[in-house]
Design an enzyme around this catalytic site. Structure first.
Site, PDB file in Angstrom:
ATOM      1  N   LYS A  78      32.759  22.819  46.567  1.00  0.00           N
ATOM      2  CA  LYS A  78      31.878  21.774  47.093  1.00  0.00           C
ATOM      3  C   LYS A  78      30.439  22.014  46.643  1.00  0.00           C
ATOM      4  O   LYS A  78      29.993  23.157  46.539  1.00  0.00           O
ATOM      5  CB  LYS A  78      31.974  21.770  48.624  1.00  0.00           C
ATOM      6  CG  LYS A  78      31.202  20.648  49.307  1.00  0.00           C
ATOM      7  CD  LYS A  78      31.375  20.715  50.829  1.00  0.00           C
ATOM      8  CE  LYS A  78      30.587  19.624  51.527  1.00  0.00           C
ATOM      9  NZ  LYS A  78      30.765  19.636  52.995  1.00  0.00           N
ATOM     10  N   SER A 153      32.017  15.294  55.362  1.00  0.00           N
ATOM     11  CA  SER A 153      31.256  15.225  54.127  1.00  0.00           C
ATOM     12  C   SER A 153      31.987  15.808  52.912  1.00  0.00           C
ATOM     13  O   SER A 153      31.588  15.570  51.773  1.00  0.00           O
ATOM     14  CB  SER A 153      29.930  15.978  54.303  1.00  0.00           C
ATOM     15  OG  SER A 153      30.161  17.360  54.551  1.00  0.00           O
ATOM     16  N   SER A 177      33.520  18.125  58.964  1.00  0.00           N
ATOM     17  CA  SER A 177      33.476  17.795  57.533  1.00  0.00           C
ATOM     18  C   SER A 177      34.586  18.395  56.689  1.00  0.00           C
ATOM     19  O   SER A 177      34.725  18.052  55.520  1.00  0.00           O
ATOM     20  CB  SER A 177      32.123  18.204  56.945  1.00  0.00           C
ATOM     21  OG  SER A 177      31.100  17.369  57.420  1.00  0.00           O
TER      22      SER A 177
END
EC number: 6.3.5.7
Length: 490
Positions: A78, A153, A177
């Site tokens: 990420k 997210s 998330s």
């Protein structure tokens, strides 16, 4: 072995015994990224050294070295994690060209275990979002339905894993998330106990809530990855010195005699019928496997969403003040006229580079921390947060693991909620309390909607009780109605 759907341990074992090379594995997944990423927008950048890293793994194995538990396994990281030599933008224009000189601890530990970093994965800007629509890099699409969001997210991680662009991914969870996109995309996502995994090198959003975790295709893969990235880190004073258990070796689907708590407050009329049915099916499955279902109550979770947004926004307004265009990142251009003063330089840089959602949360946080409202908002939120944790601890006296929905409904359509912040924030209604209490939580895929969208089940355990949670997830995984099903985009 079908490389596309092979587990982490299957790939590692094959690479270690030289039945396949790490280079072959890397090239296989690079081809998948080349073919599928244009449809999904999961990867923001690729590692130009991926093939060389794989060749280095092969060379070490040829020399008889022990490369590690994840030798040659391709991973996506990420954008929130610092990666040495690779751009780390946190999904924001303000960090568009930032290249860290070091690796985040979680990334460094994965590298030490032998992984090949394939590239960086898209996310909501500074992890502020529930749909991956706030990213500077554009919207990520759900591989199960390209008109729907993957969640956020960590939407890029979820989409990449579900479509098998990589064998494993890493995400972060501040208020859901990891778990929410895992549910939306039909993968396994684990948020460990706060302090279990180092936050060093993770771009800070809300420091008392942020936690890193695996987003992978199976419970065993999640347990294995968690073993690698967990443990004390002198660079992060909030990490625990507790020993890291061998979760993957101790996995068992035997839940006979375990007490599973069903959260009273979360079983509401607001649930989508397909989500309601999936939860009921999971409860019936655990009963058949010998578990005892007990009702538990954590009444203060009714305030979890407002408390979360007060705490997270307040911490974000402090954390994001470091981005000013002076030392690194985006800097506003003053072509015709120089900035009048430093304040104008800051405001122009931040005004041009921060997205609307980030600005909204910075403003909210700054307001909450202002002298006239600090006690009424931030302090009060901290008091309620403490009560939420205490009520969870009481609930765990009655049960081993708490079962609940991850979200009220399956993945929604792109653009459906982006103009309504309140509706978007309510996506986190079942996940934020876990972060506020610092508890481990996870999503395991179990059902599908009538339109074929995946639906996950959320499991929450007491502090540092990840093994109990993983075992229940392992049992559910074995009886899952979606086991072996994959997105059409594959």
């Amino acid at each position: 072995m079908d490389l596309t759907f092979a587990s982490l341990s299957e790939i590692s074992e094959a690479v270690n015994n030289r039945s396949i090379s790490a280079k072959e594995v890397t090239l296989h997944f690079l081809k998948r990224i080349e073919n599928l990423n244009p449809k999904l927008n999961a990867f923001t950048s690729l590692n130009p050294q991926a093939v060389q890293e794989a060749e280095a793994v092969d060379a070490r194995i040829a020399n008889g070295e022990d490369v590690g538990l994840l030798a040659g396994v391709p991973f996506g990281i990420k954008e929130m994690f610092c990666t040495k030599g690779l751009t780390t933008t946190a999904g924001s224009k303000i960090l568009e060209n930032f290249v860290p000189p070091y690796d985040a601890t979680a990334v460094a530990r994965l590298k030490k275990s032998g992984i090949v970093v394939m590239g960086k994965l898209n996310q909501d800007e500074f992890a502020m979002g529930s749909s991956n629509e706030t990213s500077f890099h554009g919207v990520v699409k759900n591989p199960w339905d390209l008109e729907r969001v993957p969640g956020g997210s960590s939407g890029g991680s979820a989409a990449a894993q579900a479509s098998r662009l990589v064998a494993g991914t890493l995400g972060t969870d501040t208020g859901g998330s990891i778990r929410q996109p895992a549910s939306f995309c039909g993968i396994v996502g684990v948020k460990p106990t706060y302090g279990r995994v180092s936050r060093y090198g993770i771009v800070a959003y809300a420091s008392s809530l942020d936690q890193a975790g695996p987003m992978v295709s199976s419970v065993r893969d999640a347990a294995l990855t968690l073993e690698v990235i967990s443990g004390f880190d002198p660079q992060d004073s909030t990490t625990t010195q507790k020993q890291v258990p061998a979760w993957s070796q101790n996995l068992k689907a035997d839940v006979k005699g375990m007490k599973i708590g069903l959260m009273k407050e979360y079983m509401t009329g607001a649930l989508d019928p397909d989500v309601q049915k999936t939860v009921e099916n999971s409860v019936d499955t655990l009963k058949q496997l010998g578990a005892e279902i007990v009702e538990v109550s954590v009444p203060m979770t009714a305030f979890a969403v407002p408390v979360y947004y007060l705490v997270a926004a307040s911490e974000a307004s402090s954390n994001l003040s470091r981005y000013d265009g002076v030392k690194y990142g985006y800097r506003a251009e003053f072509k015709n006229l120089s900035a009048v003063d430093l304040e104008e330089f800051y405001s122009q840089t931040r005004g041009q580079a921060f997205g609307a959602e980030v600005k909204r949360r910075i403003m909210l946080g700054t307001y909450c921390l202002s002298s006239g409202y600090y006690d009424a908002f931030y302090n009060k939120a901290g008091q309620v947060r403490r009560l939420i944790m205490e009520q969870y601890l009481e609930a765990f006296k009655k049960c081993d693991v708490i079962l609940s929905p991850v979200t009220t409904a399956p993945a929604f359509k792109i653009g459906e909620r982006v103009s309504d912040p309140l509706a978007m924030y309510l996506n986190d209604i079942f996940t934020t309390s876990t972060n506020l209490a610092g508890l481990p939580g996870m999503s395991v895929p179990f059902g599908q909607s009538q339109s074929g969208l995946p639906i996950g089940i959320q499991l929450t355990a007491g502090h540092f009780e990840e093994q109990k949670m993983l075992n229940v997830a392992f049992a559910l995984e074995g009886a899952s109605l979606v086991k072996g099903k994959h997105p059409h985009v594959i």
